[in-house]
Design an enzyme around this catalytic site. Sequence first.
Site, short mmCIF file in Angstrom:
data_model
loop_
_atom_site.label_atom_id
_atom_site.label_comp_id
_atom_site.label_asym_id
_atom_site.label_seq_id
_atom_site.Cartn_x
_atom_site.Cartn_y
_atom_site.Cartn_z
N LYS A 204 0.84 -1.20 0.00
CA LYS A 204 0.00 0.00 0.00
C LYS A 204 0.87 1.25 0.00
O LYS A 204 1.54 1.55 0.98
CB LYS A 204 -0.91 0.06 1.23
CG LYS A 204 -1.91 1.21 1.13
CD LYS A 204 -2.53 1.60 2.44
CE LYS A 204 -1.74 2.62 3.20
NZ LYS A 204 -1.66 3.95 2.58
N GLU B 165 10.25 0.69 10.12
CA GLU B 165 11.23 1.78 9.95
C GLU B 165 10.50 3.06 10.30
O GLU B 165 9.66 3.53 9.55
CB GLU B 165 11.73 1.84 8.50
CG GLU B 165 12.55 0.66 8.06
CD GLU B 165 13.94 0.64 8.69
OE1 GLU B 165 14.30 1.60 9.40
OE2 GLU B 165 14.66 -0.35 8.46
N CYS C 149 13.24 10.51 7.23
CA CYS C 149 13.18 10.06 8.63
C CYS C 149 14.55 10.16 9.30
O CYS C 149 14.65 10.37 10.50
CB CYS C 149 12.63 8.65 8.72
SG CYS C 149 13.42 7.53 7.57
N GLU D 45 9.82 14.99 15.83
CA GLU D 45 10.15 14.96 14.41
C GLU D 45 9.25 15.95 13.67
O GLU D 45 8.03 15.91 13.80
CB GLU D 45 9.93 13.55 13.87
CG GLU D 45 10.44 13.38 12.47
CD GLU D 45 10.31 11.95 11.98
OE1 GLU D 45 9.31 11.29 12.31
OE2 GLU D 45 11.21 11.50 11.24
#
Lengths: 294, 494
Positions: free
Chosen positions: B186, B260, B294, B391
């Site tokens: 997906k 991840e 990331c 983040e």
Amino acid sequence: MSTTRSGERLAVRKTYKLYVGGAFPRSESGRSYVVHDAKGQFLANAALASRKDARDAVVAARKAFGGWSARTAYNRGQVLYRVAEVMEGRRAQFVDEVAAGEGLRRAEAEAAVDESIDRWVWYAGWADKVAQVLGSTNPVAGPYFDFSVPEPTGVVAVLAPQQSSLLGLVSVLAPVITTGNTCVVLASAERPLPAVTLTEVLATSDLPGGVVNLLTGTVAEVAPWLAAHSDVNALDLTGTENAELATELERAAADNLKRLVRVPDHTQDWTAAPGIDRMTAFLETKTVWHPMGI
Amino acid sequence: MSAGKFEYAPAPESRSVVDLRSSYGLFVGGEFVPTVDGRMFKTVSPATEEVLAEVTEAGAEDVDRAVRAARTAYDSVWGPMSGRDRGKFLFRIARLIQERARELAVLESLDNGKPIRESRDVDIPQVAAHFFYYAGWADKLEYAGFGADPRPVGVAGQIIPWNFPLLMLAWKIAPALACGNTVVLKPAETTPLTALLFAEICQQADLPPGVVNIVTGAGATGQALVEHEGVDKIAFTGSTEVGKAIARAVAGTPKKVTLELGGKAANVVFDDAPLDQAVEGIVNGIFFNQGHVCCAGSRLLVQENAYDEVLDRLKRRMATLRVGDPLDKNTDVGAINSAEQLRRIATLSEVGEAEGAERWSAPCELPDRGFWFAPTIFTGVTQAHRIAREEIFGPVLSILTFRTPAEAVEKANNTPYGLSAGVWTEKGSRILWMADRLRAGVVWANTFNKFDPTSPFGGYKESGHGREGGRHGLAAYLKAAGPKATDRKEAARA
């Protein structure tokens, strides 16, 4: 002053305590529980660990992590081998306790203890080989030196197998610390005595205090605090016999993304060759890049 | 700023190589099929807000159909196929990607908003390289170090983010297929188009139907995939928050998981660092791909006595960054991927100011339409500030200082994340000392944001489980030949 009618010497019985930060405290809760042998006879009162004991043990394990993981692999191997040496000297005591707790014939208990000692020797030899077997230099398409090394995950909470009180315990404990992790171990609830005796071996084997912390008590009471603890990095669920509880623990472990070893879906034969899965389960891979040039 | 921007004539890459359809179905069992129970949604160009195409939002029934197709392909074709033939299919795919590189790069930049310079020179070549690398593993798995007879896991459900749409697809699909698994992938809802073009490449490669299935949609589609009983393994790249939800969802199931997740990487600059390279590294670390990375170096730790000079040089360099049309070959920084992401970046930046950090943005004109955010730095940041802890996933850099190497390590590791870190110093012994102590899965020394198929990538702590890339990346998609006679599940199945 002899008190036995037969004139035999009266044995000095042992108080079985916890092992936290290199010391042997009783449970801070002041509680204990009765440990029976395989026939249901009283063997001893073991400390019944509480939430606070679990938290203290995690603090001790965290404190020990920096030093233990920074030791050279050669030194960790030496310490693990020393564990085997000291265990060998107390072989008879282990045989007695394993035989009583697991209801084994003497020869069977001896075999289990021998295998437990040999397992430390096997892992002692692994300490300085893991990085060579699992690490790599990576041929990246560019002017870089790029290498990967395995590193310990951190503090591991281990729920030791319930049935195999010594060999099972050693099989889940040794791989965790061989690679530089520190741990909090919950011993088999009904058969905790060989585990406590093992901590007395660990305490006299040059293993720094706090690398292994051992609690005696029940999975249902202690494990949820370990699974939910934010300073625990990994969780080994092997000793969880209740599937529903295992699922709850796994869910709690997700809160800080603990590494997991799940309850095995097949019967564990602890005498079988261990393989390296239990070491790799608690290893991270660190990859370092540096430009190459003049 | 002293160093002004040269005016460059626009150098737009042509869109004509891309043949967009107005509407896309799902790729299930080797064909594009309409939805059973889902709806359609639109995907837009973040640079212009132009609607690019209509895409299917797969419902639970669609996901079920895709998983079944994957299972059938696993049982009947892909599982039994020799490693050599699996490898040949993957080599074919790698070649087709190279042949259609321009088209893929343009489409990636259109749908994602990233500069063509990056999609053309980084993303697409890396995509091809990943398929090429893992193709070669397919017939060599017994040498990978997971035992003599490693077996595939089965059907892998894979969920990927919008920051590197096709590259993340390659990271997921290439190792899974090499190991003999089949997949249901997906892509992110804002960047589904290159995955659908990849589906066409699978058709061109004559990949057996059902080996790769692609279901488009948003969170609900992903959830249906995670929770589907026919999925043996979940591989996810995305936020730590969603990663935790997935870890909870698979609790008590036999599903394998690799995650991840997010990061808040420290980029540590010592006073003896080669400053020209370090400043380039800082810029590349946080402004590459609009900071939608990331492992971005979003926390800059500068040794105190080098602070003024680093900051001066950094600002001067940032003033030369060209922000604008992703399809312009001169563009350095493209569009923010979505309105929603732009809002998130703006909000956290406002929090940074409110908490007392000082904000400076590169002087640049932003286009009127589309989603844009000027490259921004915050100085006077402390470890307690939210911009130093959370983040941001955008072109926003927080700058802190340190005095000693020990303090640098302490500050760098002071985060629940552990994905990446950077170290800049001329002193080799210090690099190795730092690399040893940084709790991060990737340490870039005197470089940053480098990737390669042969190089394992992944996080410590809350940055996730497992590694992608290299020999290590195979572990996620293999199970060692375990004990068979006493295997309860096998016995129950038989």
